[in-house]
Design an enzyme around this catalytic site. Structure first.
Site, PDB file in Angstrom:
ATOM      1  N   GLU A 178       0.820  -1.212   0.000  1.00  0.00           N
ATOM      2  CA  GLU A 178       0.000   0.000   0.000  1.00  0.00           C
ATOM      3  C   GLU A 178       0.854   1.262   0.000  1.00  0.00           C
ATOM      4  OE1 GLU A 178      -3.129   0.411   2.952  1.00  0.00           O
ATOM      5  OE2 GLU A 178      -3.772   2.231   1.952  1.00  0.00           O
ATOM      6  N   ASP A 193      -0.593  -5.026   3.129  1.00  0.00           N
ATOM      7  CA  ASP A 193      -1.144  -3.824   3.757  1.00  0.00           C
ATOM      8  C   ASP A 193      -0.523  -3.759   5.150  1.00  0.00           C
ATOM      9  OD1 ASP A 193      -2.626  -1.698   4.657  1.00  0.00           O
ATOM     10  OD2 ASP A 193      -4.517  -2.439   3.850  1.00  0.00           O
ATOM     11  N   ILE A 232      -0.672  -1.604   7.715  1.00  0.00           N
ATOM     12  CA  ILE A 232      -1.678  -1.355   8.760  1.00  0.00           C
ATOM     13  C   ILE A 232      -3.000  -1.139   8.041  1.00  0.00           C
ATOM     14  CG2 ILE A 232      -2.443   0.095  10.679  1.00  0.00           C
ATOM     15  CD1 ILE A 232       0.474   0.838  11.213  1.00  0.00           C
ATOM     16  N   ASP A 233      -3.827  -2.165   8.018  1.00  0.00           N
ATOM     17  CA  ASP A 233      -5.164  -2.007   7.450  1.00  0.00           C
ATOM     18  C   ASP A 233      -6.067  -1.537   8.589  1.00  0.00           C
ATOM     19  OD1 ASP A 233      -7.251  -2.132   5.609  1.00  0.00           O
ATOM     20  OD2 ASP A 233      -7.850  -4.092   6.343  1.00  0.00           O
ATOM     21  N   THR A 292      -6.135   2.081   9.109  1.00  0.00           N
ATOM     22  CA  THR A 292      -5.268   3.176   9.579  1.00  0.00           C
ATOM     23  C   THR A 292      -6.044   4.233  10.366  1.00  0.00           C
ATOM     24  OG1 THR A 292      -3.733   2.824   7.767  1.00  0.00           O
ATOM     25  CG2 THR A 292      -3.656   4.966   8.804  1.00  0.00           C
ATOM     26  N   ASP A 316      -6.056  -4.683   0.377  1.00  0.00           N
ATOM     27  CA  ASP A 316      -7.098  -4.775   1.410  1.00  0.00           C
ATOM     28  C   ASP A 316      -7.649  -6.197   1.513  1.00  0.00           C
ATOM     29  OD1 ASP A 316      -7.146  -1.962   1.949  1.00  0.00           O
ATOM     30  OD2 ASP A 316      -8.444  -1.644   0.210  1.00  0.00           O
TER      31      ASP A 316
END
Ligand code: IPD
Ligand code: CA
Length: 271
Positions: free
Chosen positions: A70, A86, A88-89, A91, A219
């Site tokens: 990402e 990802d 930190i999905d 955020t 995601d």
């Protein structure tokens, strides 16, 4: 080719290290570093630092593989594997101190695009929740050591359905109209703020279904495999691949009902 279980073991190892770093940075305090596609679309220093950790670890262990992340973009590899990350999905949750965020790492084969790739291993690690969701193609989906299976709701207005809204305000009216069309199928709605965790919850039967427009490949790369390995259906409407246009996850029957509702058919339970 490396086995799916070996790829999964590496993904777990790196996701745990990355998740611990994210968790530690959160406890030290988090500042928003920049906004991206829209005012609501934020990135923190921790997102960048965690992605770099993951990228460096993968480069050390598997220098020939490709990468799609990402925060730091894409790089083609020379092997058949691409890692889709990802860091930190969720955020926005992370920035606000809400524990529903996760590191998501998947290994995929084939052209590194959701329409053409095959996800072979996936991890969603939510460090602040202490939950590790894993899947290897053909090896099932797990939460820790527990085997996961999607729920089998009985139809009617009985489904617990999660969704999300993109960051672009221009898209919100359409998202809300689609949600209104799905609502007659729902016992209740959840908007929890991390697509990878939503998908993991569908795999675990904690949610009956999830749908969202506007998702990016990172995601859903790991979470989609979790749903499939838990016996669910994951993809876009009308047999399409998951995409920014629409992504749905549920048991096969409920998937079809949501697909019809999104297309504008009024479900029988609403009449
Ligand atoms: C977002 C989250 C959110 C979803 C958005 C995603 P981010 O990812 O998964 O739940 O609604 O579509 O972009 O920005 O927190 O990595
Ligand atoms: Ca994300």
């Amino acid at each position: 080719m490396t086995s799916a279980s070996d790829l999964l073991a590496l993904a777990v190892d790196i996701a745990c290290e990355a998740g611990e770093l994210a968790h530690r940075r959160r406890s030290e305090g988090v500042a928003i570093a920049a906004t991206k596609s829209a005012l609501a679309d934020i990135v923190t220093e921790a997102d960048r630092e965690v992605e770099l950790l993951i990228r460096h670890r993968l480069q050390e262990e598997r220098p020939d593989d490709g990468f799609l992340g990402e925060e730091s973009g894409a790089e083609r590899g020379t092997s058949e594997i691409t890692w889709v990350v990802d860091p930190i999905d969720g955020t926005v949750n992370y920035a606000y101190g809400i524990p529903n965020y996760a590191v998501s790492i998947a290994a995929v084969t084939g052209d590194p695009h959701p329409a053409t790739w095959t996800a072979v291993a996936g991890v969603v690690f939510a460090p602040a929740l202490g939950e590790l969701f894993t899947a290897a193609r053909g090896g099932g989906a797990h939460l820790g050591h527990q085997v996961l299976a999607v729920s089998q709701p009985h139809g009617g207005a009985g489904a617990l359905v999660a969704t999300g809204f993109g960051y672009d305000p221009e898209t919100h009216a359409g998202d809300l109209a689609r949600l209104a069309r799905v609502m007659p199928l729902a016992r209740d709605i959840r908007r929890m703020g991390a697509a990878s965790v939503d998908l993991s919850y569908v795999a675990a039967g904690r949610l009956d279904a999830y749908f969202e427009r506007g998702l990016h490949p990172w995601d859903h790369a790991a979470g989609g495999l979790l749903v499939e390995e838990a016996g669910g259906r994951f993809g876009g409407p009308d047999g399409a691949a998951p995409s920014a246009t629409m992504t749905i996850a549920a048991s096969p029957d409920l998937f079809a009902a949501i697909e019809r509702a999104l297309a504008g058919d009024v479900p029988a339970s609403a009449e």
